[in-house]
Design a protein around this motif. Structure first.
Motif, PDB file in Angstrom:
ATOM      1  N   VAL A   1       8.290   4.822   7.436  1.00 45.31           N
ATOM      2  CA  VAL A   1       8.125   3.378   7.263  1.00 45.31           C
ATOM      3  C   VAL A   1       6.939   2.860   8.059  1.00 45.31           C
ATOM      4  O   VAL A   1       6.448   1.755   7.817  1.00 45.31           O
ATOM      5  CB  VAL A   1       9.421   2.652   7.685  1.00 45.31           C
ATOM      6  CG1 VAL A   1       9.583   2.645   9.183  1.00 45.31           C
ATOM      7  CG2 VAL A   1       9.462   1.235   7.124  1.00 45.31           C
ATOM      8  N   ASN A   2       6.425   3.659   8.984  1.00 46.58           N
ATOM      9  CA  ASN A   2       5.324   3.248   9.852  1.00 46.58           C
ATOM     10  C   ASN A   2       3.994   3.627   9.210  1.00 46.58           C
ATOM     11  O   ASN A   2       3.624   4.803   9.146  1.00 46.58           O
ATOM     12  CB  ASN A   2       5.463   3.917  11.222  1.00 46.58           C
ATOM     13  CG  ASN A   2       4.522   3.320  12.254  1.00 46.58           C
ATOM     14  OD1 ASN A   2       3.488   2.741  11.910  1.00 46.58           O
ATOM     15  ND2 ASN A   2       4.862   3.461  13.508  1.00 46.58           N
ATOM     16  N   GLU A   3       3.256   2.639   8.720  1.00 47.31           N
ATOM     17  CA  GLU A   3       1.979   2.886   8.045  1.00 47.31           C
ATOM     18  C   GLU A   3       0.955   3.505   8.983  1.00 47.31           C
ATOM     19  O   GLU A   3       0.152   4.362   8.590  1.00 47.31           O
ATOM     20  CB  GLU A   3       1.440   1.575   7.469  1.00 47.31           C
ATOM     21  CG  GLU A   3       0.153   1.725   6.656  1.00 47.31           C
ATOM     22  CD  GLU A   3       0.371   2.488   5.370  1.00 47.31           C
ATOM     23  OE1 GLU A   3      -0.547   3.215   4.957  1.00 47.31           O
ATOM     24  OE2 GLU A   3       1.466   2.370   4.777  1.00 47.31           O
ATOM     25  N   PHE A   4       0.977   3.098  10.258  1.00 45.80           N
ATOM     26  CA  PHE A   4       0.039   3.643  11.244  1.00 45.80           C
ATOM     27  C   PHE A   4       0.246   5.149  11.405  1.00 45.80           C
ATOM     28  O   PHE A   4      -0.718   5.924  11.449  1.00 45.80           O
ATOM     29  CB  PHE A   4       0.245   2.930  12.585  1.00 45.80           C
ATOM     30  CG  PHE A   4      -0.571   3.483  13.716  1.00 45.80           C
ATOM     31  CD1 PHE A   4      -1.925   3.214  13.817  1.00 45.80           C
ATOM     32  CD2 PHE A   4       0.024   4.279  14.679  1.00 45.80           C
ATOM     33  CE1 PHE A   4      -2.676   3.736  14.861  1.00 45.80           C
ATOM     34  CE2 PHE A   4      -0.711   4.801  15.727  1.00 45.80           C
ATOM     35  CZ  PHE A   4      -2.071   4.528  15.817  1.00 45.80           C
ATOM     36  N   ALA A   5       1.505   5.574  11.480  1.00 45.72           N
ATOM     37  CA  ALA A   5       1.799   6.998  11.607  1.00 45.72           C
ATOM     38  C   ALA A   5       1.395   7.762  10.355  1.00 45.72           C
ATOM     39  O   ALA A   5       0.866   8.885  10.442  1.00 45.72           O
ATOM     40  CB  ALA A   5       3.285   7.204  11.898  1.00 45.72           C
ATOM     41  N   ILE A   6       1.606   7.168   9.182  1.00 48.96           N
ATOM     42  CA  ILE A   6       1.248   7.829   7.932  1.00 48.96           C
ATOM     43  C   ILE A   6      -0.259   8.065   7.855  1.00 48.96           C
ATOM     44  O   ILE A   6      -0.726   9.125   7.416  1.00 48.96           O
ATOM     45  CB  ILE A   6       1.734   6.992   6.732  1.00 48.96           C
ATOM     46  CG1 ILE A   6       3.259   7.114   6.600  1.00 48.96           C
ATOM     47  CG2 ILE A   6       1.063   7.425   5.448  1.00 48.96           C
ATOM     48  CD1 ILE A   6       3.743   8.489   6.251  1.00 48.96           C
TER      49      ILE A   6
END
Length: 976
Positions: A348-353
């Protein structure tokens, strides 16, 4: 994270772990010198020290700070308001309130920070100061994940900024400050309840806390689209109170107001709640088990065209997905066929993706990757390592809300590690049902080391309990998932299988029944619903109800005694129509009564009460049916022995006998008539029941069809989600490829260097505009064989040389000319892809015509000057800075009768057996070198062994320096 450390919570005090390397001493001193001696914190310094020398760090710090400074000894207990310094060549950990030493490891600071996070949790504070590597970055992440607070020295204030820079790049640093500012912030935090109290948050009313946190959830939901309502509130509260400590806010309502005014803090809190802690090959034994048990089962009896599909839910920054890909590739390396591999990795974390998509990891993040795998599956770059393209293309990364978005289907393995620890029970059950739906019949589920399948053990069976690896079990439970409304991350639908209701309704039903019976009645009875089905039995009902032959039933009329059925039916019907209690009195009931060894029939009268009522929540109709025995004269007759009364009754009996018989006969007729009507009604009811059963059967068929359609819909939704994810990945890759193509096109168009890129079969791939002129190329030549092109270089074997470079991988370098005589420096190198594969060659021509012409001019000028020197009638000699002879002209050799071999490379003072070793001349030459003076008209008269006595005048001066260094020119003028 260990939420229950060995020490009692009330005894815990904050511990500040400070890590540094090069330049750390100055930063240590600055930070500690600004701290008071009563912060209530302990400070532990972990620095990279020279293992071969005794550390003086303790003595140096003791002179400049107020707190006691101690060098750590093994098992030393930590006390507040003390400074502890790691000794050289040691690794240090903290456990049970004591510091423990072991031989030095590679990442000393990380090791201590990991143990500090486990030991102190929210009372752990990590600080990274000046240093020259990446040590400490992963440790800071662990401290923040445990609820602690993190600092890094600002790069402009650090002597060596590499270590702070790497820490800041993780995104897990709360404060980036100078050492003095870090000290001020530590003093401020030391007084905050988050680190001083024994609880995990402010001591305020629980209802108020719940309301405030509900407001925070609403802000997060409206801003990010994710609903944290059903997450574990203990974890959520700890994160929220940690953020409050950063801003020195003691009241939760103040923090809510701060969130409303600062949207950036909402995003910061959101990122904090989704903190990403992962690493490569986490729990190595798990991956060993995958190779030994899971992968063989997946590949057994699998067709060559059947893809292997994994789903990594909560993939964080990608290490887990890449680890599974590498592990599977290693396993399949020994198989004769290579199936298609699809690994869907979502978070759910775009930064991590985004970080996962790049696949770039620092040196300290690669610690758990064995060297062999690192060399095979990663490429070394300036900032660390990048995953190879062969592995990257197996993984499809996408942002997905695990709770709300459609799942993937037909999966062989699902890995969801350390995600359930943040979910409440309801969410865990819902996600497990989603996983059960998404897996193939023989699929596997991999959970974190502290996670289980919880309340749904029938869905999954463990195959490795320690490794938390489960296999799917057949189940009739259907997927309970529906798309959420826009802007919400969770739904309010039930999250597990249907369970028989021992619910509040039943408890309330029993409670209301007790209240009614105890208030007005004490007789036996039953509670029925609107369909006349018995829900509850009250008291001893055996005198009034008895099972009838045939199929078992709880219907009131099927169980009631025959004498009571008519009156019961009438009373229930009236109560249902009017909604008011109904009474039926003086109903005769024949009961067998024991008399010695015989059973004689006995008649008595009863009253039936039917009382309707409803439940508050369900609004369903229920009826309380009570049976009450009446005391009649017939019942009491045996209790009277008065003879006169008996005589009166006998006279009355004779007069009333006929009337009683008549009424009884009429009653029997009426009952018979009513019984016939009842029989007809029962027959009609039977027909209706049969029709109803047919309707129910049809309804079940329709329900089955509807379930099939629902399953098909869910599969289509899952497939659509998969296609959307793949489409997003392809779109992202297409954008990336377009940007790379644009960059490459602009780069090739802007450089004025002839450059030609060829494929492995020597077909033209790309070329620059200047290369087009030399090789006679046009845009339409892309894809044509190089052998079809007639180039302008005077190099007939160019094609063979390119093939040789591709075969041998050796670089080729040569100066060549074109047909017009223009000079180029030809360089041929292999074309190497990102995954280290040779796929052609690169031909580069560097224009060296000007340099070549210049060299020729220099060579001609040199020859010209040398010709002049050789024709001069004076003796000339050139010395270097070491006063060694570099060269001399022919006149010198003739004048002194010496050869070039005897002269060049030797000290001038060694020539002619030391004939030139004249002290005055030596002094003048040394002054000339040091002071840049000149020798003018220095007269020398000497007897030379070969030419006799000579009288000469010597002049000398420094020449402009060349590549070989300083030169001195000496001129000998013969005075006769």
């Amino acid at each position: 994270m260990n939420d229950s450390p060995p020490l009692a919570q009330s005894k815990l005090f904050p511990i500040v772990g400070i890590g540094a390397s090069a330049g750390g001493l100055e930063a240590f001193t600055q930070l500690l010198s600004f701290l008071p001696s009563d912060t209530g914190m302990a400070f532990v310094l972990v620095q990279h020290l020279d293992p071969n020398h005794k550390s003086l760090l303790t003595e140096i710090l003791s002179r400049s700070i107020a707190m006691p400074v101690r060098e750590v000894q093994d098992s030393m207990a930590v006390e507040p308001d003390n400074v502890y310094v790691i000794p050289p060549n040691r690794t240090m950990k903290i456990a049970h309130g004591s510091l423990h030493l072991s031989p030095r490891a590679k990442m000393t600071i990380d090791e201590f920070f990991f143990s500090l996070a486990t030991e102190r949790g929210g009372k752990a504070i990590g600080v990274i100061l000046s240093g020259g590597d990446a040590d400490g970055s992963l440790g800071l992440e662990a401290i923040k994940e445990a609820g602690g607070i993190t600092f890094a020295q600002s790069e402009n204030s650090a002597g060596t900024a590499i270590m702070p820079h790497n820490a800041i790049a993780t995104g897990q640093v709360d404060f980036i400050l100078s050492p003095e500012q870090i000290a001020e912030k530590l003093v401020s935090i030391s007084r905050h309840p988050y680190v001083t109290s024994s609880t995990s948050g402010p001591t305020i009313e629980s209802e108020k806390v719940t309301d405030s946190i509900g407001g925070i959830f609403a802000l997060l939901r409206s801003t990010t689209g994710v609903d944290f309502t059903d997450y574990k509130h203990t974890t959520i509260r700890r994160r929220i109170f940690r953020r409050m400590a950063l801003y020195r806010l003691d009241d939760l309502d103040d923090y809510v107001s701060y969130l409303q005014e600062n949207k950036a803090e909402v995003q910061a809190l959101y990122q904090e709640l989704l903190i990403n802690v992962t690493k490569f090959f986490r729990d190595a034994t798990v991956f060993k088990t995958l190779k030994q048990k899971v992968f063989p089962a997946l590949t057994r009896s699998r067709g060559a065209d059947a893809p292997i599909r994994f789903w990594v839910a909560g993939c964080s920054t990608g290490e887990e997905a890449y680890s599974l890909a590498i592990c599977l590739l290693e396993f399949l390396a020994h198989y004769h066929y290579k199936p298609t591999i699809q690994i869907f990795a979502t978070d759910v974390n775009e930064f991590a993706i985004e970080k996962a998509r790049l696949g770039i990891y620092k040196e300290n993040q690669m610690v758990d990757v064995p060297p062999g795998l690192r060399e095979r599956f990663f490429t070394k770059i300036d900032d660390g390592y990048q995953i190879n393209k062969s592995v990257r293309e197996l993984c499809i990364f996408a942002r997905q809300n695990l709770i709300a978005d459609p799942p993937f289907s037909k999966l062989d393995l699902i890995s969801c590690r350390n995600v359930f620890i943040y979910f409440g029970t309801a969410l865990q059950k819902k996600v497990l049902s989603v996983f059960h739906y998404g897996l193939m019949p023989a699929g596997f589920l991999l959970l974190g080391s502290s996670e289980t399948v919880g309340e749904l053990p029938d869905l999954f069976t463990p195959i490795d309990q320690k490794g938390r690896i489960f296999t799917k079990q057949p189940s009739s439970i259907s997927l309970n998932w529906e798309p959420s409304s826009p802007g919400y991350g969770l739904t309010n639908h039930s999250t597990g299988p249907l369970i028989p209701l021992k619910s509040n309704n039943e408890l309330e039903l029993q409670s209301l029944t007790d209240e009614i019976v105890l208030k007005d009645y004490a007789p036996a009875g039953v509670v029925i619903d609107a369909n006349l089905e018995i829900i509850l039995f009250r008291g001893q009902t055996g005198n009034y109800l008895e099972p009838s032959p045939g199929r078992a039933s709880l219907n009131l009329f099927n169980l009631a005694r025959e004498e009571l059925r008519l009156e019961l039916r009438t009373a229930v019907h009236q109560a249902k129509q009017s909604g008011q209690p109904v009474k039926k009195d003086r109903i005769s009931l024949i009961q067998k009564k024991a008399a010695g060894d015989q059973e004689l029939p006995h008649s008595h009268q009863i009253r039936i009460n039917v009382i309707p009522f409803q439940l508050k929540e369900s609004h369903k109709d229920y009826f309380l049916v009570l049976f009450e025995r009446l005391l009649t004269p017939a019942t009491l007759e045996g209790d009277f022995n008065n003879t006169g009364r008996n005589r009166i009754k006998r006279k009355q009996a004779s007069a009333e006998q006929q009337e009683m018989e008549r009424l009884q006969q009429e009653l029997l007729s009426t009952k018979a008539y009513l019984q016939s009507i009842i029989s007809e009604q029962q027959s009609t009811n039977q027909d209706l029941r049969a029709a109803n059963e047919e309707i129910l059967s049809s309804n079940e068929e329709l329900q089955s069809t509807n379930e099939e359609l629902q399953t098909a819909k869910e599969e289509i939704q899952a497939t659509n989600e998969e296609l959307s994810t793949i489409n997003e990945e392809l779109y992202r890759r297409n954008v990336f490829s377009t940007n790379v193509s644009n960059d490459l096109q602009n780069l090739l168009g802007s450089i004025n260097i002839p450059l030609l890129i060829l494929e492995s079969d020597l077909r033209i791939r790309r070329f620059t505009a200047t290369a087009a002129q030399i090789f006679n190329l046009i845009p339409g030549d892309i894809g044509r064989p190089f052998s079809d092109i007639k180039h302008n270089l005077d190099f007939p074997n160019l094609e063979q040389q390119i093939l040789e470079v591709i075969d041998t991988l050796n670089l080729y370098h040569q100066e060549v000319r074109d047909l017009k005589g223009h000079w180029y420096d030809l360089r041929i190198r292999p074309y190497r892809t990102l995954d280290n594969r040779i796929d052609g060659a690169v031909v580069v021509l560097i224009d060296i015509n000007t340099l070549k012409r210049g060299l020729e001019e220099v060579r001609a000028a040199r020859d010209y000057a040398e010709a002049i020197v050789q024709t001069v009638r004076q003796s000339l000699i050139v010395l270097n800075a070491g006063l060694q002879v570099v060269t001399a002209n022919e006149m010198f050799y003739q004048t002194f009768g010496i050869s070039a071999a005897e002269t060049e490379g030797r000290l001038i003072f060694d020539l002619e057996k030391g004939a030139w070793n004249i002290p005055r001349l030596r002094l003048l030459l040394e002054e000339l070198l040091v002071q840049n003076t000149q020798i003018q008209n220095f007269e020398v008269q000497h007897d030379f062994e070969r030419v006799g006595s000579k009288s000469m005048r010597i002049n000398a001066r420094r020449m402009p320096p060349l590549e070989g260094g300083e030169l001195i020119l000496l001129v000998f003028e013969d005075m006769g």
